[in-house]
Design a protein around this motif. Structure first.
Motif, PDB file in Angstrom:
ATOM      1  N   ARG A   1     -17.518  -0.851  -7.287  1.00  0.00           N
ATOM      2  CA  ARG A   1     -18.048  -1.862  -8.190  1.00  0.00           C
ATOM      3  C   ARG A   1     -17.336  -3.181  -7.889  1.00  0.00           C
TER       4      ARG A   1
ATOM      5  N   GLN B   1     -18.771   4.244  -2.884  1.00  0.00           N
ATOM      6  CA  GLN B   1     -19.271   3.126  -3.675  1.00  0.00           C
ATOM      7  C   GLN B   1     -18.125   2.420  -4.379  1.00  0.00           C
TER       8      GLN B   1
ATOM      9  N   LEU C   1     -26.119  -4.568 -10.242  1.00  0.00           N
ATOM     10  CA  LEU C   1     -25.996  -3.687 -11.388  1.00  0.00           C
ATOM     11  C   LEU C   1     -26.783  -4.276 -12.563  1.00  0.00           C
TER      12      LEU C   1
ATOM     13  N   GLU D   1     -26.600  -5.715 -15.292  1.00  0.00           N
ATOM     14  CA  GLU D   1     -25.843  -6.521 -16.246  1.00  0.00           C
ATOM     15  C   GLU D   1     -25.674  -7.926 -15.689  1.00  0.00           C
TER      16      GLU D   1
ATOM     17  N   THR E   1     -25.932  -3.581  -4.163  1.00  0.00           N
ATOM     18  CA  THR E   1     -27.049  -3.447  -5.098  1.00  0.00           C
ATOM     19  C   THR E   1     -26.672  -4.087  -6.431  1.00  0.00           C
TER      20      THR E   1
ATOM     21  N   GLU F   1     -22.827  -3.260  -6.812  1.00  0.00           N
ATOM     22  CA  GLU F   1     -22.251  -1.995  -6.370  1.00  0.00           C
ATOM     23  C   GLU F   1     -22.439  -1.899  -4.867  1.00  0.00           C
TER      24      GLU F   1
END
Length: 274
Positions: free
Chosen positions: A213, A211, A247, A249, A245, A227
């Motif tokens: 970010r 993964q 996140l 925020e 995906t 992510e």
């Protein structure tokens, strides 16, 4: 024994001898002859005796018993040897429609699929709108990471992720044949155009894909925080599915949904993938 029972003498190119056979499928002696090994040795192999085996002999047995690639790898494991690299079975080569449905269902979030050399096999509309994937790119994910000014201009996390991207690509290279021409072509192209890639490559870091970010400044909606998750399909070990995906925020999920809406599509600066 179960695999031996599946193969008839005729399928193995042997005469059935006529009449009834007490043994379903092939006899041990027949497998031994066809594989070029001793009958006693083959019997010991079936019995799990502590004997010396070689990859060449196991491959011969796997050929006679018509083992699939998965069964052949399992045979290596049972014999205490490192299994060969996974291969794509002919029946699993044509999965394009199913994989296309998978990444299209991931909308409105970006998703793409790449091969062992990081060549992009397919991507969904969101990957085009958000990540800038488009036909005029090289269609190689690691090359475009270092050379595409659109993606680099949007990515806030480019420098933080560059080392991981190179380390993961090196891991893919390390798992392949050292003389693999596909990897060599990508490396030659990258080292010829990117000093940053060359510097990171020479650090010799290796990292499994997982993964990452990613933060991107999109010209229409501003900050997006996602992510990316790299996943393998066991029957297609040559492919990696990368799903992005949102996140929790920067209101990322809602922004991605808007970008996929008719209004968002009209405002996009770059054409989406058809």
């Amino acid at each position: 024994m179960s695999r031996r029972a599946r193969v008839s003498p005729a399928e193995a190119g042997l005469p059935d001898g006529g009449g009834r056979r007490r043994t379903p499928g092939l006899r041990r002696e027949e497998v031994a002859v066809l594989a070029g090994v001793g009958a006693s040795w083959y019997q010991w192999l079936e019995q799990g005796r502590d004997i010396s085996v070689s990859p060449q002999v196991l491959d011969a047995v796997a050929r006679v018993l018509r083992l699939s690639n998965t069964e052949r790898r399992h045979l290596y494991t049972l014999a205490g040897l490192n299994p060969p690299a996974p291969e794509v079975a002919p029946a699993d080569r044509d999965m394009c429609e199913g994989l296309r449905r998978l990444i299209d269902t991931w909308m409105p979030y970006p998703a793409h699929i790449m091969d062992a050399y990081y060549n992009c096999v397919m991507y969904n509309d969101a990957a085009s709108v958000v990540l800038g994937m488009r036909p005029e790119n090289t269609q190689n994910c690691v090359i475009d990471f270092f050379t595409d000014p659109l993606y680099r201009g949007r990515s806030r996390t480019w420098e933080a992720n560059a080392r991981s991207v190179v380390a993961q690509f090196r891991a893919s290279c390390a798992a392949a044949d050292p003389d693999d021409e596909g990897f060599r072509q990508v490396l030659d192209q990258l080292t010829g155009v990117s000093e940053e890639f060359t510097r990171l490559w020479e650090e010799r870091d290796i990292q499994d894909a997982g993964q990452l970010r990613k933060e991107l400044d999109h010209p229409l909606v501003g900050l997006l925080a996602v992510e990316s998750t790299a996943m393998k399909v066991p029957v297609r070990p040559d492919l990696t599915i990368v799903l992005h995906t949102p996140l929790p925020e920067a209101n990322t999920a809602a922004k991605l949904e808007w970008l996929a809406s008719p209004e968002g599509r009209r405002g996009s600066m770059y054409p989406v993938a058809g």
